[in-house]
Each structure stands twice: as structure tokens, then as C-alpha cells.
Design a protein around this motif. Structure first.
Motif, PDB file in Angstrom:
ATOM      1  N   THR A   8      -0.225  12.634  -3.296  1.00 27.50           N
ATOM      2  CA  THR A   8       0.532  12.226  -2.195  1.00 27.50           C
ATOM      3  C   THR A   8       1.551  10.965  -2.410  1.00 27.50           C
ATOM      4  OG1 THR A   8      -1.437  10.388  -2.165  1.00 27.50           O
ATOM      5  CG2 THR A   8      -1.773  12.180  -1.072  1.00 27.50           C
ATOM      6  N   ARG A  13       3.843  14.497  -5.399  1.00 29.12           N
ATOM      7  CA  ARG A  13       4.142  15.578  -4.382  1.00 29.12           C
ATOM      8  C   ARG A  13       5.157  16.431  -5.100  1.00 29.12           C
ATOM      9  NH1 ARG A  13       4.384  10.942  -0.987  1.00 29.12           N
ATOM     10  NH2 ARG A  13       6.839  10.742  -1.341  1.00 29.12           N
ATOM     11  N   ALA A  29      -7.761  14.214  -3.857  1.00 27.69           N
ATOM     12  CA  ALA A  29      -7.194  13.487  -3.035  1.00 27.69           C
ATOM     13  C   ALA A  29      -8.466  12.731  -2.511  1.00 27.69           C
ATOM     14  CB  ALA A  29      -6.292  14.063  -2.000  1.00 27.69           C
ATOM     15  N   ARG A  30      -8.215  11.312  -2.185  1.00 28.45           N
ATOM     16  CA  ARG A  30      -9.365  10.666  -1.555  1.00 28.45           C
ATOM     17  C   ARG A  30      -9.406  10.832  -0.213  1.00 28.45           C
ATOM     18  NH1 ARG A  30      -8.025   6.110  -5.300  1.00 28.45           N
ATOM     19  NH2 ARG A  30      -6.231   5.421  -3.558  1.00 28.45           N
ATOM     20  N   ASP A  31      -8.214  11.209   0.303  1.00 27.52           N
ATOM     21  CA  ASP A  31      -7.977  11.723   1.851  1.00 27.52           C
ATOM     22  C   ASP A  31      -7.076  12.941   1.648  1.00 27.52           C
ATOM     23  OD1 ASP A  31      -7.607  12.095   4.385  1.00 27.52           O
ATOM     24  OD2 ASP A  31      -6.599  10.173   4.939  1.00 27.52           O
ATOM     25  N   GLY A  33      -6.513  14.872   3.839  1.00 29.97           N
ATOM     26  CA  GLY A  33      -5.665  15.283   5.096  1.00 29.97           C
ATOM     27  C   GLY A  33      -4.017  14.513   4.878  1.00 29.97           C
ATOM     28  N   ARG A  34      -3.854  13.772   3.893  1.00 31.87           N
ATOM     29  CA  ARG A  34      -2.665  13.000   3.604  1.00 31.87           C
ATOM     30  C   ARG A  34      -1.848  13.946   2.577  1.00 31.87           C
ATOM     31  NH1 ARG A  34      -2.886   8.029   0.756  1.00 31.87           N
ATOM     32  NH2 ARG A  34      -0.677   7.892   1.128  1.00 31.87           N
ATOM     33  N   VAL A  35      -2.275  14.880   2.189  1.00 32.81           N
ATOM     34  CA  VAL A  35      -1.618  15.884   1.276  1.00 32.81           C
ATOM     35  C   VAL A  35      -0.634  16.958   2.175  1.00 32.81           C
ATOM     36  CG1 VAL A  35      -1.702  17.755  -0.499  1.00 32.81           C
ATOM     37  CG2 VAL A  35      -3.544  15.726  -0.528  1.00 32.81           C
ATOM     38  N   THR A  36       0.740  16.596   1.823  1.00 34.65           N
ATOM     39  CA  THR A  36       1.582  17.307   2.523  1.00 34.65           C
ATOM     40  C   THR A  36       2.377  18.253   1.466  1.00 34.65           C
ATOM     41  OG1 THR A  36       3.215  15.582   2.491  1.00 34.65           O
ATOM     42  CG2 THR A  36       1.862  15.776   4.259  1.00 34.65           C
ATOM     43  N   HIS A  46     -11.558  16.872  -1.955  1.00 39.93           N
ATOM     44  CA  HIS A  46     -11.715  15.581  -1.914  1.00 39.93           C
ATOM     45  C   HIS A  46     -12.312  15.111  -3.288  1.00 39.93           C
ATOM     46  CE1 HIS A  46     -13.364  11.352  -0.985  1.00 39.93           C
ATOM     47  NE2 HIS A  46     -14.701  11.832  -1.414  1.00 39.93           N
ATOM     48  N   ASP A  48     -12.699  11.170  -6.120  1.00 46.09           N
ATOM     49  CA  ASP A  48     -12.306   9.931  -6.026  1.00 46.09           C
ATOM     50  C   ASP A  48     -12.555   9.325  -7.633  1.00 46.09           C
ATOM     51  OD1 ASP A  48     -12.097   7.004  -5.874  1.00 46.09           O
ATOM     52  OD2 ASP A  48     -12.813   7.063  -3.801  1.00 46.09           O
TER      53      ASP A  48
END
Length: 283
Positions: A8, A13, A29-31, A33-36, A46, A48
Motif C-alpha cells: 500500500t 504499489r 497487508a494489515r488491511d 481492503g487498502r490494497v489497490t 491479511h 501483520d
């Protein structure tokens, strides 16, 4: 399977975008949903650094890793142990050019040196990427440029051989996907050293509007950085800036050109591709 951490962020990226589509890629990724920007075939899971239990699943079946961690803490130590246990063969780590400077003893550089040593002693194959400052760091000026046409920075005449993040990512992908990079350290710079004053002038030309450079005192710089970073990181950044004022960051290295077969990207070229962030001037 290639695992990418830090997907992210600025470099991660770009790494994900450049890995060939026919290779198996997993993003930690920890989140998630933030990966684009990841392709449909990319696996996003997920994980960490601070949760060893999550790393075992993340690393299952992984052969090669792009490792990017944030300053401070023991993220590298735990991840390297988990990667070795999982049978990872090769780790490509994003470090920093300051590691090679014997005068650099700030907290961030000491942390990077320690983590490089951990990786080299892990028994896995390794590649170290040591970039200079990213050209994208100037995006921190975007707000003041848009609002009042001013760039505020510390040591405006200090020259830095800053590097296009896209070049760093392209080198990272080469190291992840090609033979011949194991056991090598790649110092990555742009093609010339430029100062904040010179960057301001180039942005003004590209935006076709006048910009003014305003030199920050150390006290104002400390206050501005303190709004974004913990106190120990702020002091490390100020120490690093002082070394830059003494010329420690001006040397140009030819590794990007040698590895990619083309010239390293210029600041003007990077800025021209990101003018929208600064405002489009009168175009």
C-alpha cells in the motif's frame, strides 16, 4: 510464489504493478481492503509483522519476498525468522543508501544496518536495495504549493541524488524475478543531484506559475515533522538533513542505468507525470 509486503506504500504499489502477470503473487497487508491496483490473479491476504501467527500462513509456499518494513521495532527480526522456517529462498529488502555512509549514525540508519545484518546472516539468499530519497517525498509540498505557491523546506541548497520510485520498483522486480542478484547490494540514485530550491524552480516551470522557496529553521522543521512522526524519528530525520547539508547525499550512482539499460528518471520527468498532485497551473 512471490510475496510482496508494503504493497500500500509508494514502492510496494509500483512493485505489484510491474511483476509479470504470469507469475504467482501474494500480497501481505494489515488491511487487505487498502490494497489497490493489484491484478485479478494476485492473492491478497491479511498479515501483520507483529503477529507471528499470521506470518506462517502468509509465507506458506513462498519462494521469494520483497521486504519493506517501517522504521523502528523488530519487524525484520520476526519476519526473517518466519521466512527461514517457511523455506523462503530469497529476500529482496528495501534499505537505504545512508547505510554505506560511515558518518550516518542516526536512529533510522542504525536500524537499517541492523536489519541488513540480520538478513545477511539468515542463511537465505538476499539482495539489498539502497535508494536515495524518493522524488515523491516532494508531494509533502503539494498543499502549500496549491494554497499559496510556496515550498517550505530545511536546507534548501542541499543537493540530493533523489531517485524516481518507479525506478526503485523496477529494480526490485528484476531482483525478484531474474537470476544474478543474490548476494548483491544495489545503490539506487537519480541521474543528477538536485536541491529543494532547484526542484521548486522546475515545478514552477512545469506548472507555469511562480513558486517561492521559504527556508525553514531547524525549529520550524522540527515542529512540522513532529506533526507527522514520533519524536525519535523526527530527530533522526533532522540528523539526516544535516548530513545532506554537508554534501553526503549528492553522489550519483550508475546502478539504475546498468540494471535497467536506460537512464535513471529525472526529477523533472517524475514531476511532469505527477503535476496533478501539485495543481495544473495555467495549462
Amino acid at each position: 510464489m512471490i510475496l510482496v509486503t508494503g504493497a500500500t506504500g509508494t514502492i510496494g504499489r509500483e512493485v505489484v504493478r510491474r511483476i509479470p502477470a504470469d507469475l504467482a503473487v501474494r500480497i501481505m497487508a494489515r488491511d487487505p481492503g487498502r490494497v489497490t491496483g493489484a491484478g485479478a490473479a494476485v492473492e491478497i491476504v491479511h498479515g501483520d509483522f507483529s503477529d507471528p501467527g499470521s506470518l506462517a500462513g502468509v509465507l506458506r509456499g513462498v519462494r521469494t519476498v520483497f521486504l519493506l518494513t517501517n522504521p523502528g521495532g523488530d519487524d525484520d527480526a520476526g519476519f526473517i525468522r518466519a521466512a527461514r522456517s517457511a523455506g523462503v529462498r530469497h529476500v529482496v529488502k528495501l534499505s537505504a543508501a545512508a547505510v554505506a555512509d560511515s558518518r550516518a549514525e542516526d536512529l533510522i540508519t542504525r536500524w537499517q544496518r541492523r536489519n541488513e545484518e540480520l538478513l545477511r546472516g539468515s542463511g537465505m539468499e538476499w539482495t539489498l536495495l539502497r535508494p536515495r530519497a524518493f522524488m515523491s517525498n516532494t508531494l509533502s509540498w503539494a498543499g502549500s504549493i496549491r494554497s499559496d505557491g510556496v515550498v517550505r523546506a530545511l536546507h534548501g541548497s542541499s543537493s540530493n541524488a533523489c531517485v524516481d520510485p518507479r525506478d526503485v520498483a523496477e529494480v526490485a522486480v528484476r531482483a525478484l524475478t531474474e537470476d544474478g542478484h543474490a548476494g548483491r547490494t544495489h545503490t539506487l540514485t537519480g541521474p543528477e543531484a538536485v536541491s529543494a530550491v532547484e526542484q521548486t524552480a522546475q515545478l514552477a516551470e512545469l506548472l507555469r506559475r511562480p513558486l517561492r522557496f521559504e527556508e525553514l529553521s531547524p525549529e520550524r522543521a522540527r515542529a512540522a515533522l513532529g506533526a507527522r512522526y514520533p519524536a525519535d524519528i523526527v530527530e533522526a530525520l533532522l540528523e539526516s538533513a544535516e548530513r545532506g547539508r554537508e554534501g553526503a547525499k549528492a553522489a550519483v550512482d550508475g546502478t539504475v542505468t546498468a540494471l535497467l539499460g536506460r537512464s535513471a528518471g529525472t526529477f523533472r520527468g517524475w514531476a511532469g507525470d505527477h503535476l496533478g498532485a501539485f495543481g495544473n497551473g495555467d495549462r
